[in-house]
Design a protein around this motif. Sequence first.
Motif, PDB file in Angstrom:
ATOM      1  N   ALA A  19       0.832  -1.209   0.000  1.00 14.83           N
ATOM      2  CA  ALA A  19       0.000   0.000   0.000  1.00 14.83           C
ATOM      3  C   ALA A  19       0.868   1.262   0.000  1.00 14.83           C
ATOM      4  O   ALA A  19       0.613   2.208  -0.756  1.00 14.83           O
ATOM      5  CB  ALA A  19      -0.932  -0.017   1.213  1.00 14.83           C
ATOM      6  N   ASP A  31      10.544   2.805   6.709  1.00 10.61           N
ATOM      7  CA  ASP A  31      10.277   1.383   6.995  1.00 10.61           C
ATOM      8  C   ASP A  31      11.370   0.829   7.901  1.00 10.61           C
ATOM      9  O   ASP A  31      12.545   1.179   7.770  1.00 10.61           O
ATOM     10  CB  ASP A  31      10.212   0.566   5.697  1.00 10.61           C
ATOM     11  CG  ASP A  31       9.469  -0.750   5.907  1.00 10.61           C
ATOM     12  OD1 ASP A  31       8.343  -0.893   5.396  1.00 10.61           O
ATOM     13  OD2 ASP A  31      10.013  -1.634   6.615  1.00 10.61           O
ATOM     14  N   ASN A  42       0.640 -13.219  -6.105  1.00  4.00           N
ATOM     15  CA  ASN A  42      -0.728 -13.224  -6.650  1.00  4.00           C
ATOM     16  C   ASN A  42      -1.229 -11.779  -6.496  1.00  4.00           C
ATOM     17  O   ASN A  42      -1.846 -11.431  -5.509  1.00  4.00           O
ATOM     18  CB  ASN A  42      -1.553 -14.228  -5.830  1.00  4.00           C
ATOM     19  CG  ASN A  42      -3.002 -14.298  -6.241  1.00  4.00           C
ATOM     20  OD1 ASN A  42      -3.811 -14.882  -5.537  1.00  4.00           O
ATOM     21  ND2 ASN A  42      -3.354 -13.712  -7.368  1.00  4.00           N
ATOM     22  N   VAL A  52       9.418   3.548  13.243  1.00  5.98           N
ATOM     23  CA  VAL A  52       8.543   4.605  13.743  1.00  5.98           C
ATOM     24  C   VAL A  52       8.074   4.228  15.137  1.00  5.98           C
ATOM     25  O   VAL A  52       7.649   3.090  15.380  1.00  5.98           O
ATOM     26  CB  VAL A  52       7.343   4.819  12.794  1.00  5.98           C
ATOM     27  CG1 VAL A  52       6.343   5.794  13.403  1.00  5.98           C
ATOM     28  CG2 VAL A  52       7.817   5.322  11.438  1.00  5.98           C
ATOM     29  N   SER A  68       4.430  -4.961  12.942  1.00  2.74           N
ATOM     30  CA  SER A  68       4.370  -4.387  14.288  1.00  2.74           C
ATOM     31  C   SER A  68       2.987  -3.793  14.524  1.00  2.74           C
ATOM     32  O   SER A  68       2.193  -3.650  13.596  1.00  2.74           O
ATOM     33  CB  SER A  68       5.432  -3.303  14.458  1.00  2.74           C
ATOM     34  OG  SER A  68       4.985  -2.071  13.925  1.00  2.74           O
ATOM     35  N   GLU A  82      -3.532  -3.170   4.938  1.00  6.57           N
ATOM     36  CA  GLU A  82      -3.958  -4.196   5.899  1.00  6.57           C
ATOM     37  C   GLU A  82      -4.181  -3.666   7.314  1.00  6.57           C
ATOM     38  O   GLU A  82      -4.860  -4.316   8.123  1.00  6.57           O
ATOM     39  CB  GLU A  82      -2.895  -5.303   5.907  1.00  6.57           C
ATOM     40  CG  GLU A  82      -3.415  -6.596   6.470  1.00  6.57           C
ATOM     41  CD  GLU A  82      -2.358  -7.683   6.454  1.00  6.57           C
ATOM     42  OE1 GLU A  82      -1.698  -7.870   5.411  1.00  6.57           O
ATOM     43  OE2 GLU A  82      -2.213  -8.353   7.493  1.00  6.57           O
ATOM     44  N   PHE A 128      -3.873  -7.811  -1.931  1.00  6.45           N
ATOM     45  CA  PHE A 128      -3.096  -6.818  -2.685  1.00  6.45           C
ATOM     46  C   PHE A 128      -4.026  -5.849  -3.415  1.00  6.45           C
ATOM     47  O   PHE A 128      -3.742  -4.652  -3.480  1.00  6.45           O
ATOM     48  CB  PHE A 128      -2.137  -7.500  -3.668  1.00  6.45           C
ATOM     49  CG  PHE A 128      -0.882  -8.006  -3.003  1.00  6.45           C
ATOM     50  CD1 PHE A 128      -0.237  -7.245  -2.037  1.00  6.45           C
ATOM     51  CD2 PHE A 128      -0.345  -9.248  -3.330  1.00  6.45           C
ATOM     52  CE1 PHE A 128       0.913  -7.702  -1.402  1.00  6.45           C
ATOM     53  CE2 PHE A 128       0.804  -9.714  -2.704  1.00  6.45           C
ATOM     54  CZ  PHE A 128       1.436  -8.939  -1.743  1.00  6.45           C
TER      55      PHE A 128
END
Length: 394
Positions: A18, A37, A55, A135, A173, A366, A379
């Motif tokens: 995303a 990240d 997929n 983060v 996390s 997600e 996805f």
Amino acid sequence: MKNEFSHSDYIIIGAGAAGLFAAGKLTQLGKTVRIIDSEDKPGKKILISGGGYCNFTNIHTNPSHFISDNPHFCTSALSRYSPYQFIELVEKYHIPYHEKVLGQMFCDTSARDIVRMLMSEIHQNTFTLELQCKVKAVTKSDIFFVHTDKGMYTSQSVIVSSGGLSIPKMGASCIGYDIALSFGHTIIPTKPGLVPLIVSEDTFPCSELAGLSIQSEIQTEKSPIFKEGLLFTHKGLSGPAILQASSYINDSPTININTLINPSHYATIVQGNFGKMDWKNALSTIFPKRFAYAWAQYHKQSETYSHYSVKTRTSFADQLMNWQPIINGNEGYAKAEVTVGGVNTKELSSKTMMSNKIPHLYFIGEVVDVTGHLGGYNFQWAWASANAISISSN
Ligand SMILES: Cc1cc2nc3c(=O)[nH]c(=O)nc-3n(C[C@H](O)[C@H](O)[C@H](O)COP(=O)(O)OP(=O)(O)OC[C@H]3O[C@@H](n4cnc5c(N)ncnc54)[C@H](O)[C@@H]3O)c2cc1C
């Protein structure tokens, strides 16, 4: 090349599916974007997805393939970014792909193709990528402050795309939920989804059949029927049908497994012409021998076919159609493909994915309480929810 701007239009937390897709869309609109990240490379989960072949979408995507406390929330974003739009992008990059089954689109060569494509879509002159940077929290006055283990960054907007809790060793996390809670959002309770189930050995000795697959139809109290493969494991059951059902079940689950999905097999078992053949060998004519033998032994069906009356054979057939193993939990986030639950969608705009409480704070992918079925739907949600932000920023 790394751009050293200290303040950006957007900070994106999480360089997964995303986050990377949103970065592409926003930099194409001329926005400055910093992605942060905790891992050492972007798109790690994409790389392991679909057995390494990703997929990347499902051409049958519609809201019925998603689980959420607020089932209609995903409709808006999904309707504005279709699987065919993503396929068009894949074709633009000449990535070879194919439909495997049931509308599931996979790369022919490698999931790496998708990560390379997402990175190529990002305009580098307004973009910076901070890797191995964790983060810790986000605060806000007139701008956002993103606190990390490498210092603080500021931005006009923050996009939380930090994913769910599945596969902690790949960077998962709870930061997304913590940020949501810190800004007054609520979280729909989370649990592992698309996860193998643990079956009590008293119910059936699954471990003896580990590695064996049979076709099945599975239903839980709340789920649709899933007609796909079932795989025996050392701990219980897995395979597509079980993974699908696992996303729907709670603490004391009842699942109904129909192993006799071909209607002619029912007739074969009840009114077959097997005479003095052992029952287990009669079963072997329609099931893999290992399953037939284990099933007959477990259910103490040790006589010949003709020994059993039609009535008894009917009850045996019904047993194969209504197998309800006792489920002793699941294999947890370490093995789950997704996290069910997440940021409460009733507190987000379905058009823009922006928080209804905090302007310019967005949640996508997600981390949100939208969970797809197995088969490329997760996805497609990542792409569609990220696309919703870029439309609102245009
Ligand atoms: C083994 C496996 C196979 C899968 N196969 C498929 C498939 O083939 N098709 C499909 O549709 N779905 C598949 N999925 C599900 C799919 O990968 C996810 O739904 C999707 O990646 C979610 O995208 P996301 O961007 O929301 O989160 P993610 O891709 O999980 O990205 C979140 C990112 O946030 C980062 N992050 C987390 N916490 C912090 C922090 N504190 N600070 C900084 N960064 C942080 C993580 O490192 C990660 O890079 C699979 C999942 C697994 C585990």
